[in-house]
Design an enzyme around this catalytic site. Structure first.
Site, PDB file in Angstrom:
ATOM      1  N   CYS A 115     -68.851  20.291   3.098  1.00  0.00           N
ATOM      2  CA  CYS A 115     -70.149  20.750   3.618  1.00  0.00           C
ATOM      3  C   CYS A 115     -70.115  21.030   5.120  1.00  0.00           C
ATOM      4  CB  CYS A 115     -71.227  19.713   3.318  1.00  0.00           C
ATOM      5  SG  CYS A 115     -71.258  19.261   1.589  1.00  0.00           S
ATOM      6  N   HIS A 256     -77.396  20.262   7.545  1.00  0.00           N
ATOM      7  CA  HIS A 256     -76.891  20.552   6.200  1.00  0.00           C
ATOM      8  C   HIS A 256     -77.918  20.044   5.187  1.00  0.00           C
ATOM      9  CE1 HIS A 256     -74.687  20.622   2.581  1.00  0.00           C
ATOM     10  NE2 HIS A 256     -74.460  19.323   2.533  1.00  0.00           N
ATOM     11  N   ASN A 286     -78.194  21.743  -2.714  1.00  0.00           N
ATOM     12  CA  ASN A 286     -77.084  21.567  -1.781  1.00  0.00           C
ATOM     13  C   ASN A 286     -76.041  22.649  -2.060  1.00  0.00           C
ATOM     14  OD1 ASN A 286     -74.758  20.754  -0.443  1.00  0.00           O
ATOM     15  ND2 ASN A 286     -74.930  18.602  -1.025  1.00  0.00           N
TER      16      ASN A 286
HETATM   17  O1  UT7 Z   1     -73.382  17.290   0.665  1.00  0.00           O
HETATM   18  C1  UT7 Z   1     -72.690  16.241   1.206  1.00  0.00           C
HETATM   19  C2  UT7 Z   1     -72.874  14.977   0.756  1.00  0.00           C
HETATM   20  N1  UT7 Z   1     -73.769  14.660  -0.311  1.00  0.00           N
HETATM   21  C3  UT7 Z   1     -74.818  13.906  -0.036  1.00  0.00           C
HETATM   22  O2  UT7 Z   1     -75.103  13.655   1.110  1.00  0.00           O
HETATM   23  C4  UT7 Z   1     -75.559  13.295  -1.187  1.00  0.00           C
HETATM   24  C5  UT7 Z   1     -75.862  11.871  -0.868  1.00  0.00           C
HETATM   25  N2  UT7 Z   1     -76.484  11.114  -1.924  1.00  0.00           N
HETATM   26  C6  UT7 Z   1     -77.722  11.361  -2.407  1.00  0.00           C
HETATM   27  O3  UT7 Z   1     -78.364  12.334  -2.037  1.00  0.00           O
HETATM   28  C7  UT7 Z   1     -78.333  10.340  -3.333  1.00  0.00           C
HETATM   29  O4  UT7 Z   1     -77.537   9.196  -3.347  1.00  0.00           O
HETATM   30  C8  UT7 Z   1     -78.533  10.852  -4.787  1.00  0.00           C
HETATM   31  C9  UT7 Z   1     -79.635  11.886  -4.836  1.00  0.00           C
HETATM   32  C10 UT7 Z   1     -77.238  11.437  -5.329  1.00  0.00           C
HETATM   33  C11 UT7 Z   1     -78.950   9.680  -5.682  1.00  0.00           C
HETATM   34  O5  UT7 Z   1     -80.144   9.080  -5.157  1.00  0.00           O
HETATM   35  P1  UT7 Z   1     -80.226   7.504  -4.935  1.00  0.00           P
HETATM   36  O6  UT7 Z   1     -81.583   7.246  -4.472  1.00  0.00           O
HETATM   37  O7  UT7 Z   1     -79.088   7.120  -4.022  1.00  0.00           O
HETATM   38  O8  UT7 Z   1     -80.029   6.963  -6.380  1.00  0.00           O
HETATM   39  P2  UT7 Z   1     -78.920   5.947  -6.942  1.00  0.00           P
HETATM   40  O9  UT7 Z   1     -77.618   6.656  -7.084  1.00  0.00           O
HETATM   41  O10 UT7 Z   1     -78.964   4.688  -6.160  1.00  0.00           O
HETATM   42  O11 UT7 Z   1     -79.511   5.703  -8.381  1.00  0.00           O
HETATM   43  C12 UT7 Z   1     -80.787   5.071  -8.592  1.00  0.00           C
HETATM   44  C13 UT7 Z   1     -81.108   5.131 -10.063  1.00  0.00           C
HETATM   45  C14 UT7 Z   1     -79.957   4.666 -10.948  1.00  0.00           C
HETATM   46  O12 UT7 Z   1     -80.499   3.960 -12.034  1.00  0.00           O
HETATM   47  P3  UT7 Z   1     -80.495   2.345 -12.044  1.00  0.00           P
HETATM   48  O13 UT7 Z   1     -79.068   1.961 -11.897  1.00  0.00           O
HETATM   49  O14 UT7 Z   1     -81.349   1.953 -10.854  1.00  0.00           O
HETATM   50  O15 UT7 Z   1     -81.096   2.046 -13.368  1.00  0.00           O
HETATM   51  C15 UT7 Z   1     -79.368   5.949 -11.429  1.00  0.00           C
HETATM   52  O16 UT7 Z   1     -78.737   5.820 -12.680  1.00  0.00           O
HETATM   53  O17 UT7 Z   1     -81.397   6.464 -10.441  1.00  0.00           O
HETATM   54  C16 UT7 Z   1     -80.594   6.827 -11.562  1.00  0.00           C
HETATM   55  N3  UT7 Z   1     -80.314   8.250 -11.488  1.00  0.00           N
HETATM   56  C17 UT7 Z   1     -81.141   9.178 -12.010  1.00  0.00           C
HETATM   57  N4  UT7 Z   1     -82.310   9.085 -12.668  1.00  0.00           N
HETATM   58  C18 UT7 Z   1     -82.901  10.234 -13.044  1.00  0.00           C
HETATM   59  C19 UT7 Z   1     -79.270   8.879 -10.911  1.00  0.00           C
HETATM   60  N5  UT7 Z   1     -79.385  10.205 -11.049  1.00  0.00           N
HETATM   61  C20 UT7 Z   1     -80.534  10.413 -11.736  1.00  0.00           C
HETATM   62  C21 UT7 Z   1     -81.197  11.560 -12.169  1.00  0.00           C
HETATM   63  N6  UT7 Z   1     -82.374  11.428 -12.820  1.00  0.00           N
HETATM   64  N7  UT7 Z   1     -80.708  12.811 -11.943  1.00  0.00           N
END
Ligand code: UT7
Length: 329
Positions: A115, A256, A286
């Site tokens: 990125c 970004h 993204n």
């Molecule tokens: O481009 C360069 C780099 N990329 C980034 O900078 C991306 C950085 N990361 C993020 O933007 C976020 O971490 C995400 C959007 C990918 C995920 O958001 P989060 O708030 O960090 O969620 P998490 O991974 O901590 O997951 C929270 C919950 C989990 O469920 P449990 O374990 O709490 O039951 C996941 O399984 O959300 C669940 N989950 C979803 N639920 C519905 C993960 N993806 C989804 C989804 N829909 N698409």
């Protein structure tokens, strides 16, 4: 403040017309429009059709740049293309772009800084100009992430989209406008938090690769999120410091577009109010290396960047890599 060596002139972008909405994704994986909007800020993203290769999208963006800069393709000395989703593993997609653009006098190569690829590309262009190697460098950020995204993995497939953006870097024409500062950084010890395990020399293509889906992007979202906030905040400070400016001097921050929460945290740390932050993640998701040049072009065309605007660019991505730059328009 240093006298700029290089300046940006002309911008262009291309985004496919096919739209993938959150409602579409609800039918593909266990997710919801509400979760995606609240956790990422994304409503929809663009998906390339087969003819919309990285080289093709780059060409469409580059032609707008050349028209605005008033030069022809044969006047380009170098093409630097940031991409993490090249059309082919060999040769560089920049060479395919060179061929279809007719930039017969250019050196052409890709930059794989995920990125951060567009800001890395701008820095390389500035260096080529400073050393006397080039006068006109076409810098492109272009991605077809839909080809390396696992549409069975809800933690990643909701994020990514396709598109391209470009600009021309040329020798500064006066002492005021141009690249005022830049900052590049990487940390390869964290590579496996955001990577594609298979398909390269360590795990060459075989039947196992198709079965275990290791060809696709894998990401430890929460860890990447934390590093992104910390690194982008630090990168903003460094670029401002090197330019001899403070956040009050910045007219527009273009971060970004990875996640609206990362963007808000970065702006808060940098001391830039959200009215001065450009956000289009809701429409494109993204797009990795393409996200900043697409945003830059939108800002120039809608008048959010004018002559004399101080613009702060900042990015973070796989590698990890991160980068920032202050440009006076
Ligand atoms: O481009 C360069 C780099 N990329 C980034 O900078 C991306 C950085 N990361 C993020 O933007 C976020 O971490 C995400 C959007 C990918 C995920 O958001 P989060 O708030 O960090 O969620 P998490 O991974 O901590 O997951 C929270 C919950 C989990 O469920 P449990 O374990 O709490 O039951 C996941 O399984 O959300 C669940 N989950 C979803 N639920 C519905 C993960 N993806 C989804 C989804 N829909 N698409």
């Amino acid at each position: 403040m240093k006298r700029p060596v290089a300046e940006l002139v002309g911008t262009g972008r291309y985004t496919p017309s096919k739209v993938l909405t959150n409602a579409d994704l609800e039918k593909m994986v266990d997710t919801s429009d509400e979760w995606i909007r609240e956790r990422t800020g994304i409503r929809e993203r663009r998906i390339a059709e087969p003819h919309e290769t990285v080289a093709y999208m780059s060409k469409m963006a580059a032609e707008q740049v050349l028209e605005e800069a008033g030069i022809g393709p044969e006047d380009i000395d170098a093409i630097v293309l940031g991409t993490a989703s090249p059309d082919r593993l060999l040769p560089a997609t920049a060479c395919d772009l060179q061929a279809i653009l007719g930039a017969r006098n250019a050196a052409a190569f890709d930059i794989q800084a995920a990125c951060s690829g567009f800001i890395y590309g701008l820095s390389v262009a500035e260096g080529l100009i400073a050393s006397g190697m080039a006068e006109h460098v076409l810098v492109v950020g272009a991605e077809r992430l839909s080809t390396i995204t696992d549409y069975r993995d809800r933690s990643t497939c909701i994020l990514f989209g396709d598109g391209a953006g470009a600009t021309l870097v040329r020798r500064a024409t006066d002492g005021r406008r141009g690249i005022l500062s830049g900052y590049l950084k990487s940390d390869g010890t964290l590579a496996e938090l955001l990577y594609r395990p298979g398909g390269g020399g360590c795990h060459p293509p075989d039947e196992k690769l198709l079965a275990d889906r290791s060809y696709y992007i894998k990401m430890a979202g929460r860890e990447v999120f934390k590093s992104a906030v910390k690194s982008m905040a630090d990168a903003c400070d460094r670029a401002l410091e090197r330019a001899g400016l403070t956040s009050e001097d910045i007219d527009l921050l273009i971060p970004h577009q990875a996640n609206i929460r990362i963007i808000e945290a970065t702006a808060k740390h940098a001391g830039v109010p959200m009215e001065k932050v450009y956000v289009n993640i809701d429409r494109y998701g993204n797009t990795s290396a393409a996200s900043i040049p697409i945003a830059l072009d939108e800002c120039v065309r809608c008048g959010r960047i004018r002559e004399g605007s101080n613009v702060l660019l900042v990015a973070f991505g796989g590698g990890f890599t991160w980068a920032s730059m202050v440009v006076r328009w």
